[in-house]
Design an enzyme around this catalytic site. Structure first.
Site, PDB file in Angstrom:
ATOM      1  N   LYS A   1      36.279   6.510  -6.125  1.00 41.56           N
ATOM      2  CA  LYS A   1      37.393   5.817  -5.467  1.00 41.56           C
ATOM      3  C   LYS A   1      38.551   5.546  -6.418  1.00 41.56           C
ATOM      4  O   LYS A   1      38.417   5.601  -7.637  1.00 41.56           O
ATOM      5  CB  LYS A   1      36.896   4.522  -4.817  1.00 41.56           C
TER       6      LYS A   1
ATOM      7  N   ARG B   1      26.024   3.913  -2.609  1.00 40.79           N
ATOM      8  CA  ARG B   1      26.528   5.075  -1.860  1.00 40.79           C
ATOM      9  C   ARG B   1      27.386   5.938  -2.783  1.00 40.79           C
ATOM     10  O   ARG B   1      28.418   5.479  -3.260  1.00 40.79           O
ATOM     11  CB  ARG B   1      27.338   4.565  -0.666  1.00 40.79           C
TER      12      ARG B   1
END
Ligand code: 7PM
Length: 285
Positions: A227, A261
């Protein structure tokens, strides 16, 4: 809090589990003439990717057919179903693994449960009309995530007085809302939603204080993989964010996250195992 009943399979969260991300993107080889508009080729690739992640130590495969990228347009329900359901059908038949479905659509939640999905993962925290009822009707565990705004606008000007307190309050309300709808508390997972309506500073603070989410008494999922919180801090493109990402994984595990995740399963499993071994070691010989 530690055993999830994922349809036919169970998931033990006494130890941290790794969730591998399987992206099912639009298929340029589709001829549109089949029941599902996805080619055998792209389906085979998805199944192979899932098998590799399982071999690398993932215990959950997260299937997502909607791009929730900041600024992204929403995809139609039909498009999302066409991307997700054929892959889910193949995985249910061929791969012994818990699948989670990354969706906000009540129709897809119901269909996916019929096809053997194990977890419902909703970045909109079952906020769409009918989603809470649909999720409850499946009897599957749900992951509810915090997001400020919507994917189209969330990164314009994220703002909080106290980001950790506000995320914690929101997630507490979601656990209550799920319980009121008949979803057992032991089947609810919470997620602070890294990158979903948060500045870099908000994301860092949420990770630093992730252990405050433990007071909710339900498992915490952490999703930082590749991210922009990593990219912006380190000035790295998505394919160069693994080392930064592993640092966030170690910190999340140390703070009690039970599901991680990620895209990079093998490296993450090593980091999780190493961290857990250190945390579990007691004084002895
Ligand atoms: C484009 C941009 C595609 C961002 C996909 C994404 C999470 C999630 C996603 C998360 C849970 C990504 C995101 N992120 N579900 N789905 N938690 N529970 O980076 O952080 O994978 S989509």
């Amino acid at each position: 809090m530690s055993l999830l009943k994922c349809g036919k399979r169970k998931l033990d969260l006494h130890t941290t589990q790794v969730m591998g991300i399987l992206n099912v993107t639009p298929d340029s080889f589709s001829d549109g003439g089949h029941l599902y508009s996805q080619s055998t080729l792209s389906l085979d690739k998805a199944v192979k990717h899932a098998e590799q992640m399982l071999a690398d130590g993932a215990s959950i495969i997260d299937i997502g057919g909607e791009s929730t990228r900041p600024g992204a347009a929403e995809v139609s329900l039909q498009e999302e179903m066409d991307r997700v359901l054929p892959v889910l059908e193949r995985l249910s038949a061929e791969v012994d693994v818990v699948t989670s479905i990354d969706t906000s659509s009540p129709e897809l939640m119901r269909e996916a449960a019929q096809l053997g999905a194990g977890i419902i993962n909703d970045v909109r925290a079952l906020g769409r009309e009918g989603a809470l009822e649909a999720a409850a009707a499946t009897g599957l565990p749900v992951c509810v995530m915090h997001m400020q705004g919507s994917p189209a606008t969330m990164q314009r000007a994220p703002s909080y007085d106290d980001v950790v307190a506000e995320v914690l309050d929101f997630l507490r309300q979601q656990v209550e809302r799920c319980a009121a709808a008949g979803i057992d508390r032991s089947q609810v997972i919470v997620d602070p939603g890294f990158g979903f309506g948060k500045t870099l500073e908000h994301n860092l603070l949420l990770l630093q204080q992730m252990d405050r989410l433990l007071e909710l008494g339900v498992p915490v999922l952490s999703g930082t993989s590749r991210k922009s919180m990593i990219g912006n801090l380190l000035n790295r493109e998505p394919d160069q964010r693994l080392a930064g990402g592993l640092a966030t994984v170690v910190l999340a595990v140390e703070r009690g996250a039970r599901i991680i995740r990620v895209h990079d399963v093998a490296a993450t499993v090593d980091a999780v195992r190493m961290t857990e071994a250190v945390l579990a070691q007691s004084v002895g010989n």
